[in-house]
Design a protein around this motif. Sequence first.
Motif, PDB file in Angstrom:
ATOM      1  N   HIS A 175       0.857  -1.190   0.000  1.00 35.63           N
ATOM      2  CA  HIS A 175       0.000   0.000   0.000  1.00 35.63           C
ATOM      3  C   HIS A 175       0.889   1.235   0.000  1.00 35.63           C
ATOM      4  O   HIS A 175       1.533   1.548   1.004  1.00 35.63           O
ATOM      5  CB  HIS A 175      -0.938  -0.012   1.211  1.00 35.63           C
ATOM      6  N   GLU A 178       1.541   3.831   2.652  1.00 31.42           N
ATOM      7  CA  GLU A 178       2.082   3.261   3.894  1.00 31.42           C
ATOM      8  C   GLU A 178       3.577   3.059   3.653  1.00 31.42           C
ATOM      9  O   GLU A 178       4.012   2.059   3.119  1.00 31.42           O
ATOM     10  CB  GLU A 178       1.325   1.968   4.209  1.00 31.42           C
ATOM     11  N   HIS A 250      -5.665   0.682  -3.388  1.00 30.13           N
ATOM     12  CA  HIS A 250      -5.742  -0.132  -2.169  1.00 30.13           C
ATOM     13  C   HIS A 250      -6.138  -1.584  -2.458  1.00 30.13           C
ATOM     14  O   HIS A 250      -5.751  -2.509  -1.741  1.00 30.13           O
ATOM     15  CB  HIS A 250      -6.763   0.531  -1.244  1.00 30.13           C
ATOM     16  N   HIS A 283       1.860  -3.418   6.706  1.00 32.57           N
ATOM     17  CA  HIS A 283       0.951  -2.302   6.423  1.00 32.57           C
ATOM     18  C   HIS A 283       1.071  -1.256   7.516  1.00 32.57           C
ATOM     19  O   HIS A 283       1.664  -1.502   8.552  1.00 32.57           O
ATOM     20  CB  HIS A 283      -0.492  -2.804   6.361  1.00 32.57           C
ATOM     21  N   GLU A 284       0.446  -0.100   7.257  1.00 31.82           N
ATOM     22  CA  GLU A 284       0.447   0.976   8.249  1.00 31.82           C
ATOM     23  C   GLU A 284      -0.925   1.619   8.292  1.00 31.82           C
ATOM     24  O   GLU A 284      -1.408   2.105   7.277  1.00 31.82           O
ATOM     25  CB  GLU A 284       1.497   2.031   7.871  1.00 31.82           C
ATOM     26  N   GLU A 359      -0.214  -4.018  11.002  1.00 31.90           N
ATOM     27  CA  GLU A 359      -0.548  -2.612  10.789  1.00 31.90           C
ATOM     28  C   GLU A 359       0.286  -1.847  11.809  1.00 31.90           C
ATOM     29  O   GLU A 359       0.073  -1.976  13.010  1.00 31.90           O
ATOM     30  CB  GLU A 359      -2.033  -2.339  11.062  1.00 31.90           C
TER      31      GLU A 359
HETATM   32 ZN   LIG Z   1      -2.434  -1.300   4.052  1.00 32.44          ZN
END
Ligand SMILES: [Zn+2]
Length: 1008
Positions: A175, A178, A250, A283-284, A359
């Motif tokens: 992503h 991110e 996304h 991910h973030e 995340e």
């Molecule tokens: Zn993500």
Amino acid sequence: MNRHAGLGLALSLFAILVVPTLWADGETAPARDPKQPVDAAYTAKIQKYTTAPYFTSPLVNYLPASKTVPTPEAVLGDVAGAPGILPYAEDVYKYMRLLEKASPRVKVFSIGTTEEGREMIAVAVSSAENLKNLEENRARLAKLADPRTIKLDDAEADRIVAQAVPVYYITGTIHSPETGAPTALMELAYRLAVDESPYIREIRDGMITLITPVVEVDGRDRMVDLYKWHLAHPKDFYPPLIYWGKYVAHDNNRDAMGVTLKLTENVLNAYIGWKAQVLHDLHESVPYLYDNTVGDGPYNAWVDPILADEWQMIGARNVADMTKFGMPGVFTHGDFDTWSPGYLMFIAAMHNGISRLYETFGNGGADTQERTVDPEDYARTWYRQNPPLPKTLWSQRDNNNYEQTGILTSLHFFNENKRLFLKNFYLKSKRSVLKPSAEGPAAYVLPADDPRLSLQAELLRVLRKQAVEISRAKSAFTVSLPVRKEPKPKKKQDSKEAAEKEAAPAPTTRAFPAGSYVIRMDQPYARIADALLDHQYWSPDDPQKTPYDDTGWTFGELFGVLVTRVTDLKVLDVSMERVTEIHAPGGVKGEGAILAINNNAEPALATLRYKMKDAGMEAAEEPFESGGKKFNRGSFVIRNASRADLDRAAADLGLQVVALAAAPSVKTHPVRAARVAFVHTWLSTQTEGWWRLALDNLGIPYDYISTQAIAKIGDLNARYDVILFPPVGFASSPTAIINGISMAWGNPLPWKNTPETPNLVGKNDSTDDMRPGLGWDGLAKLQAFVQKGGVLLTATDTSRFATEVGLTTGVSTSSSQKLKIVGSVLGARLVDGASPIAYGYDEKLSVYCDNGPIFSLSSIAGARGRRRLGPESHSRPTGRGSLGDPDFTVGRSGVEAPEEPSWEAWEAPPVTDEQLRNGYRVISPANRPRVIFRYADNKELLISGLVEGGDEIAQHPAVVDVPSGNGHVVLFSINPVYRGETHGTYSLVLNTILNFDSLNASRKLAEK
Ligand SMILES: [Zn+2]
């Protein structure tokens, strides 16, 4: 439980004079090797950029020094996670290759390219010895991955488990906004290669860490461009990242079912090729580290329970280790449900490995910023006893600290327990092979007599990409069908139906012709095939009220092909051969000057039309028979085409062409290679990207233009026959489409290539300012285009736009009150099979739907369609007799009232004589909407996924052709082109394109 292994390692390490500090449980504690010097300058910067002492750990609060191996500073000019520094993929690769050059513990592999031609890499970090023996080790892992090769011999598996080195695969920044993972992974690779602390050595010697530092490479380069633009214009707002990869944003992390994007295919091949045990995707979003490996229910029904246990083990330990370091905000339970297998990490879950996802907290760039988090995010909950802080200064370095600490503790724990995890890897693979007799089914069969062989081939090619073995029956065969338990009739009125069922017993066997495809379930990757081909049921009573993603996806249904789930084990004894190349039979057969192709709604027909632009192609408006063959409505009749050219093209596309002695006598109209404009907004390109991908794969050319461009084009009709306006998705509303983003404040948001942003545009679109929308002048242009004979096609939110701004008459959209359809597969029914839009389709069709919109029709201009819900509203007034009796009037003889008109939910209420009195608002019959498909009755609505409150949309129109002036607006409530999963409904769009100037064919008009 690993005291023994820990001691063994301790002893071997003792031999080389480094004594690890042991934790009380016998495992090596994270601690520096006091003999190894620290890179003081680098370490000082780490500490400087870490904003609070508790945002780091003993694993990452220093950097060991090396005389030979360069640190990330060599490429970044500063330490990993430094403010203001975001490297391009190329810089990350440059560093990884410097590491490879300097250390025998690092090897870089190219794993493919992206849609825009950028390289993807995987970096292996392990001991020099492990890297020297990669092939031997791969051969060992391959035996565990395919237990048939060792005859399912557990003792042999144990011997291999004792020798094999596991592979833990980490993927970063799929992503693009991110942004933290690449620098974290650069430094991680350095630590794993250089650090001599026992904690790290154990990881290095015990396992192979495989790293793809940038998954979405095209998107990464765009994101770095934007960040550079932001640095150059610090006081301005910067443009949002409207494009990530070439096609989707996304959703690139929802492609692990259809495998339509290069990044998915490349990671999948790397994962399968390395026989990895774990796929861990970074991910973030939420603070500070949500290891959503455990997440929340419901769990995907097809995962092995062994995997569910592994998730719990790893997740719990991960939280425990980081909590002990005093790092706040680390948790593993949360709101992510593990139902859909569409996530990149789920490649592992569906291929006998372990899927993991973090995340962490990112700032969407490398600025250090004061961040305030939502109350729900800083609340202390039972699963997050040490929650994040409500407000904090947060840096990219903090994020990198969390990412690296989480991964290092995971790697260490995994290594401590690697024999268990390797054995589990074998057991999960073995249980896949034993699936037919253990839980079934035995196989899925795709019959050779499917009328849609090119679509069947498309589905089989997806399975091939998923590394599923495909076989082909050498002769015809018959299987017995399971006895389906019918629910007992509860009420009396059901007894007639029950009696009918008894009179006609269900068939007990099913025959398949030779050449049918068999997906055997006694193979290591049976699980993914089963998950894709089976049906899904999400209970409306599920405690999970907010499904994280789609709830249904059954591929056979969405591809429009026949798939039979076979539980009869005898299917495995059928004589069959493995096939590796899937190709539907095609080409020209027979003698005669007229060439015909039966229309079964295969998208390849449209490809052929565009490929042979100069050939005269027509569509038969009625079914016909010729030369003993039956042709459906819409079948192609081709004249004046080179037989050799057509033969070649049809063979390539898997289309069967029949030469006929004479042209059929039915009416025909031309099938044209329409000139197509494809419209996008500057609000979001997320959902239309899947449409572009589908059209590109099919070879349908189009001009890609933004809503801003429409007003600027002089005469739309002179340039285009069809305008596609696919769903916008995020941030869409009719007013947002027209107005765009407000220009009353702020600065222009350019999306174009400049010296600071050389990668932004790629092969997509550009603008000086993303803010303006379609505008009222653009809307007028669209309206004029349709009035003058153009065809505008819209779906979901753009259909709502078209109806609400008045591009159509007679269709209204309504929001649902209690309807809950979250990415489900629904049943649709053919209403008007004579419409060219329906050419090649059957009475029943499976469609993808995500809560509508709900269309209702009216024959009165400006009126909203009446929706009928609940019991009939017109009851009789108070009077004599009972409910069914007529009332009476004293002193007057009875008068029979005219019969109340009735209509179906997909129809407009019939026009009454009262309405026709000076009926200037009554839409003339030729201008009324024509319903092509409707949603099925509520009872038959759900095919896969979640449907709650389905009566709100059941029976309502799903695809409507609305005449407008000389043109048409074709409205879809469904999304016919979605995530490479809905090939079965592509032809609804393609038929509209090819028949754009004959959409009124065979239309029957109402009498009044
Ligand atoms: Zn993500």
